[in-house]
Design an enzyme around this catalytic site. Structure first.
Site, PDB file in Angstrom:
ATOM      1  N   CYS A  73      13.884  -9.705  -1.596  1.00 41.44           N
ATOM      2  CA  CYS A  73      13.340  -8.581  -1.304  1.00 41.44           C
ATOM      3  C   CYS A  73      14.520  -8.600  -0.003  1.00 41.44           C
ATOM      4  O   CYS A  73      14.658  -9.851   1.356  1.00 41.44           O
ATOM      5  CB  CYS A  73      11.920  -8.511  -0.763  1.00 41.44           C
ATOM      6  SG  CYS A  73      11.517  -6.438   0.412  1.00 41.44           S
ATOM      7  N   CYS A  94      10.775  -9.067   7.023  1.00 43.92           N
ATOM      8  CA  CYS A  94       9.815  -8.997   7.519  1.00 43.92           C
ATOM      9  C   CYS A  94       9.254 -10.410   7.735  1.00 43.92           C
ATOM     10  O   CYS A  94       9.535 -10.908   6.941  1.00 43.92           O
ATOM     11  CB  CYS A  94       8.474  -8.103   6.949  1.00 43.92           C
ATOM     12  SG  CYS A  94       9.035  -6.117   6.185  1.00 43.92           S
ATOM     13  N   CYS A 153       6.847 -12.562   6.200  1.00 41.03           N
ATOM     14  CA  CYS A 153       7.188 -12.486   4.315  1.00 41.03           C
ATOM     15  C   CYS A 153       7.549 -13.417   3.460  1.00 41.03           C
ATOM     16  O   CYS A 153       8.397 -13.671   3.848  1.00 41.03           O
ATOM     17  CB  CYS A 153       7.224 -11.394   3.417  1.00 41.03           C
ATOM     18  SG  CYS A 153       7.220 -10.253   2.053  1.00 41.03           S
ATOM     19  N   CYS A 199      -4.189  -3.203  -8.224  1.00 46.33           N
ATOM     20  CA  CYS A 199      -3.100  -3.302  -7.060  1.00 46.33           C
ATOM     21  C   CYS A 199      -1.220  -3.639  -7.443  1.00 46.33           C
ATOM     22  O   CYS A 199      -1.756  -5.111  -7.461  1.00 46.33           O
ATOM     23  CB  CYS A 199      -3.123  -3.496  -5.575  1.00 46.33           C
ATOM     24  SG  CYS A 199      -1.931  -2.448  -4.125  1.00 46.33           S
ATOM     25  N   CYS A 255      -3.526   1.114  -7.671  1.00 44.59           N
ATOM     26  CA  CYS A 255      -2.773   1.016  -6.804  1.00 44.59           C
ATOM     27  C   CYS A 255      -1.526   0.940  -6.587  1.00 44.59           C
ATOM     28  O   CYS A 255      -1.039  -0.395  -7.641  1.00 44.59           O
ATOM     29  CB  CYS A 255      -3.340   0.637  -5.509  1.00 44.59           C
ATOM     30  SG  CYS A 255      -2.567   0.154  -4.535  1.00 44.59           S
ATOM     31  N   CYS A 311      -2.947   4.058   1.198  1.00 41.98           N
ATOM     32  CA  CYS A 311      -3.383   2.773   1.807  1.00 41.98           C
ATOM     33  C   CYS A 311      -3.322   2.194   2.717  1.00 41.98           C
ATOM     34  O   CYS A 311      -1.728   2.061   2.080  1.00 41.98           O
ATOM     35  CB  CYS A 311      -4.183   1.782   0.407  1.00 41.98           C
ATOM     36  SG  CYS A 311      -4.478   0.255   1.103  1.00 41.98           S
ATOM     37  N   ARG A 344     -10.780  -3.402   3.833  1.00 43.65           N
ATOM     38  CA  ARG A 344     -10.268  -4.342   3.657  1.00 43.65           C
ATOM     39  C   ARG A 344     -10.253  -5.530   4.529  1.00 43.65           C
ATOM     40  O   ARG A 344      -9.116  -5.799   5.247  1.00 43.65           O
ATOM     41  CB  ARG A 344      -9.307  -4.140   2.577  1.00 43.65           C
ATOM     42  CG  ARG A 344      -9.179  -5.209   1.225  1.00 43.65           C
ATOM     43  CD  ARG A 344      -8.202  -5.073   0.464  1.00 43.65           C
ATOM     44  NE  ARG A 344      -8.328  -3.618  -0.244  1.00 43.65           N
ATOM     45  CZ  ARG A 344      -7.691  -2.711  -0.703  1.00 43.65           C
ATOM     46  NH1 ARG A 344      -6.671  -3.058  -0.404  1.00 43.65           N
ATOM     47  NH2 ARG A 344      -8.731  -1.817  -1.480  1.00 43.65           N
TER      48      ARG A 344
HETATM   49  N1  SAM Z   1       7.768  -4.329  -0.476  1.00 43.89           N
HETATM   50  C1  SAM Z   1       6.331  -3.356  -0.509  1.00 43.89           C
HETATM   51  C2  SAM Z   1       6.095  -3.599   1.177  1.00 43.89           C
HETATM   52  O1  SAM Z   1       6.617  -4.505   2.353  1.00 43.89           O
HETATM   53  O2  SAM Z   1       5.880  -2.541   1.495  1.00 43.89           O
HETATM   54  C3  SAM Z   1       5.656  -4.507  -0.659  1.00 43.89           C
HETATM   55  C4  SAM Z   1       4.429  -5.524  -0.804  1.00 43.89           C
HETATM   56  S1  SAM Z   1       4.386  -6.590   1.010  1.00 43.89           S
HETATM   57  C5  SAM Z   1       4.725  -7.906   0.416  1.00 43.89           C
HETATM   58  C6  SAM Z   1       2.663  -6.024   1.398  1.00 43.89           C
HETATM   59  C7  SAM Z   1       2.126  -6.506   2.779  1.00 43.89           C
HETATM   60  O3  SAM Z   1       1.356  -7.072   2.610  1.00 43.89           O
HETATM   61  C8  SAM Z   1       2.889  -6.217   3.587  1.00 43.89           C
HETATM   62  O4  SAM Z   1       2.976  -4.820   4.239  1.00 43.89           O
HETATM   63  C9  SAM Z   1       1.757  -6.973   5.018  1.00 43.89           C
HETATM   64  O5  SAM Z   1       1.266  -6.154   5.472  1.00 43.89           O
HETATM   65  C10 SAM Z   1       1.179  -8.107   4.017  1.00 43.89           C
HETATM   66  N2  SAM Z   1       1.915  -9.446   3.666  1.00 43.89           N
HETATM   67  C11 SAM Z   1       2.755 -10.381   3.312  1.00 43.89           C
HETATM   68  N3  SAM Z   1       2.909 -11.251   3.781  1.00 43.89           N
HETATM   69  C12 SAM Z   1       2.049 -11.000   4.283  1.00 43.89           C
HETATM   70  C13 SAM Z   1       1.469 -12.844   5.325  1.00 43.89           C
HETATM   71  N4  SAM Z   1       1.681 -13.847   5.035  1.00 43.89           N
HETATM   72  N5  SAM Z   1       0.011 -13.133   5.848  1.00 43.89           N
HETATM   73  C14 SAM Z   1      -0.100 -11.465   5.933  1.00 43.89           C
HETATM   74  N6  SAM Z   1      -0.478 -10.189   5.462  1.00 43.89           N
HETATM   75  C15 SAM Z   1       1.053 -10.282   4.872  1.00 43.89           C
HETATM   76  C1  DTB Z   2      -2.644  -5.850   2.086  1.00 42.09           C
HETATM   77  O1  DTB Z   2      -2.215  -4.882   2.967  1.00 42.09           O
HETATM   78  N1  DTB Z   2      -2.313  -6.823   1.683  1.00 42.09           N
HETATM   79  C2  DTB Z   2      -2.009  -7.430   0.041  1.00 42.09           C
HETATM   80  C3  DTB Z   2      -1.592  -5.811  -0.165  1.00 42.09           C
HETATM   81  N2  DTB Z   2      -2.194  -4.795   1.074  1.00 42.09           N
HETATM   82  C4  DTB Z   2      -0.652  -5.416  -0.990  1.00 42.09           C
HETATM   83  C5  DTB Z   2      -0.826  -7.956   0.170  1.00 42.09           C
HETATM   84  C6  DTB Z   2      -0.799  -9.803   0.673  1.00 42.09           C
HETATM   85  C7  DTB Z   2       0.100 -10.160   0.850  1.00 42.09           C
HETATM   86  C8  DTB Z   2      -0.396 -11.703   1.683  1.00 42.09           C
HETATM   87  C9  DTB Z   2       1.201 -12.695   1.203  1.00 42.09           C
HETATM   88  C10 DTB Z   2       1.320 -13.293  -0.412  1.00 42.09           C
HETATM   89  O2  DTB Z   2      -0.260 -13.410  -1.058  1.00 42.09           O
HETATM   90  O3  DTB Z   2       2.226 -13.133  -0.442  1.00 42.09           O
HETATM   91 FE1  SF4 Z   3      10.051  -6.756   0.995  1.00 46.83          FE
HETATM   92 FE2  SF4 Z   3       8.192  -8.506   1.915  1.00 46.83          FE
HETATM   93 FE3  SF4 Z   3       8.846  -6.660   3.599  1.00 46.83          FE
HETATM   94 FE4  SF4 Z   3       7.691  -6.001   1.111  1.00 46.83          FE
HETATM   95  S1  SF4 Z   3       6.804  -7.275   3.318  1.00 46.83           S
HETATM   96  S2  SF4 Z   3       9.787  -5.417   2.365  1.00 46.83           S
HETATM   97  S3  SF4 Z   3       8.267  -7.501   0.437  1.00 46.83           S
HETATM   98  S4  SF4 Z   3      10.405  -8.744   3.048  1.00 46.83           S
END
Ligand code: SAM
Ligand code: DTB
Ligand code: SF4
Length: 326
Positions: free
Chosen positions: A57, A61, A64, A101, A132, A192, A264
């Site tokens: 990506c 973030c 992530c 989702c 979703c 959501c 959630r």
């Molecule tokens: N790329 C899209 C976005 O960021 O909107 C969708 C996928 S993204 C992984 C969805 C959400 O997962 C993020 O906004 C964040 O709140 C949550 N998330 C991602 N990595 C995480 C982590 N290591 N621990 C907890 N929540 C996480």
């Molecule tokens: C949300 O708030 N948590 C979910 C979903 N929406 C997309 C994602 C959690 C991701 C946790 C880290 C991972 O699996 O990489």
């Molecule tokens: Fe990309 Fe992860 Fe950020 Fe979603 S949360 S925009 S997958 S870097």
């Protein structure tokens, strides 16, 4: 039965701080009382996640595993096949999930991906599940196309307070996120939106994050509260662990400010005890992600969750329960 608390979008910072900081027993009692006005307290909704495009990506973030800018070593995949998504959704339905989702590691979807995304929504919807997606920022025409394919919910998290956001993500703004949420809501797709706690933020950031969601004209229908899952080699890999009581306070605040939303208990359950999860349910959480993987990180196995549900006398919520009980 007490009269239901009014649904308000005019909460003030002072009110939210007062709710959050009251003695813990009073906070739990208030949250559980509000919860019972709208929901059966013994039912929890089950959602299942699938990563339809993993890694690589362009966003930065800090939490992530999927950001190409982080040090994390996850390799990038292509968008997966529509048939595979539908087969996975069917398995999730058999396992009791009511909402499916689909998440993609994108800043936003490309035009070339839209037909496959529409086909995924149509196929999952045809199974009788709520659909979703979480695909990053959307243009208006993309919102309409996904809605017309049958998308019920769009997930787009504000992640943290506006103040702390800049410390976590620099490649898109807090205002960009709100803009996408508004487009989704205006098109009639359910919203959501939630965030992550335990990223080294202050207590006021947790309060302000919930306040930002609760002062939207219409509250998000679902509010995921994620506990940071620290990912090796990301900037937040070694952040100090948050006191779990602060996490429960955040869940309770979400329930009190947004009485009709599904709150959630999202990422981070693998490291939570049964007692902590039970306390989150008592504080008003009434939805979880099921299955042993979230997008890339671990989640409790289904049978472990079933043991917990049995111990607590919790049953799975049916499709379409929307906070109008009581
Ligand atoms: N790329 C899209 C976005 O960021 O909107 C969708 C996928 S993204 C992984 C969805 C959400 O997962 C993020 O906004 C964040 O709140 C949550 N998330 C991602 N990595 C995480 C982590 N290591 N621990 C907890 N929540 C996480
Ligand atoms: C949300 O708030 N948590 C979910 C979903 N929406 C997309 C994602 C959690 C991701 C946790 C880290 C991972 O699996 O990489
Ligand atoms: Fe990309 Fe992860 Fe950020 Fe979603 S949360 S925009 S997958 S870097």
């Amino acid at each position: 039965m007490l009269d239901a608390a009014p649904i308000r979008s005019d909460w003030t910072r002072e009110e939210a701080e007062e709710i959050y900081n009251q003695p813990f027993m009073d906070l739990l009692f208030q949250a559980q009382s509000v919860h019972r006005q709208h929901y059966d307290p013994n039912q929890v909704q089950k959602s299942k996640l699938l990563s339809i495009k993993t890694g690589g990506c362009a966003e930065d973030c800090a939490y992530c595993s999927q950001s190409a800018r982080n040090g994390a070593k996850l390799s990038a995949s292509k968008l997966i096949e529509v048939e595979r998504v539908i087969a996975e959704a069917r398995k999730a339905k058999e396992g009791g999930a009511t909402r499916y989702c689909m998440g993609a590691a994108w800043r936003s979807p490309k035009e070339r991906d839209m037909p496959a995304l529409e086909a995924m929504v149509e196929g999952v919807k045809a199974l009788g599940m709520e659909t979703c997606m979480t695909l990053g920022m959307l243009e208006e025409d993309q919102v309409f196309r996904l809605r017309d394919a049958g998308l019920d919910y769009y997930n787009h998290n504000i992640d943290t307070s506006e103040r702390y956001y800049k410390e976590i993500i620099t490649t898109r703004t807090f205002a960009d996120r709100i803009d996408t949420l508004n487009k989704v809501r205006e098109a009639g797709i359910k919203v959501c939106s939630g965030g992550i706690v335990g990223m080294g933020e202050q207590q006021l950031d947790r309060i302000d994050m919930m306040l930002a969601l609760a002062t939207l004209d219409v509250h998000p229908d679902s509010v995921p509260v994620n506990m940071l899952i620290p990912i090796a080699d990301t900037p937040l890999a070694d952040v100090a662990k948050l006191d779990p009581i602060e996490f429960v306070r955040t869940v309770a605040l979400a329930r009190i400010l947004m009485p009709k939303s599904h709150v959630r208990l999202s990422a981070g359950r693998t490291d939570m005890s049964d007692e902590l999860q039970a306390m989150c349910f008592f504080a008003g959480a009434n939805s979880i992600f099921v299955g042993d993987t979230l997008l890339t990180a671990d989640n409790p196995e289904e049978d472990k969750d079933q043991v917990l549900f049995d111990k607590l006398g919790i049953t799975a919520m049916a499709v379409g329960c929307d906070g109008s009980h009581g």
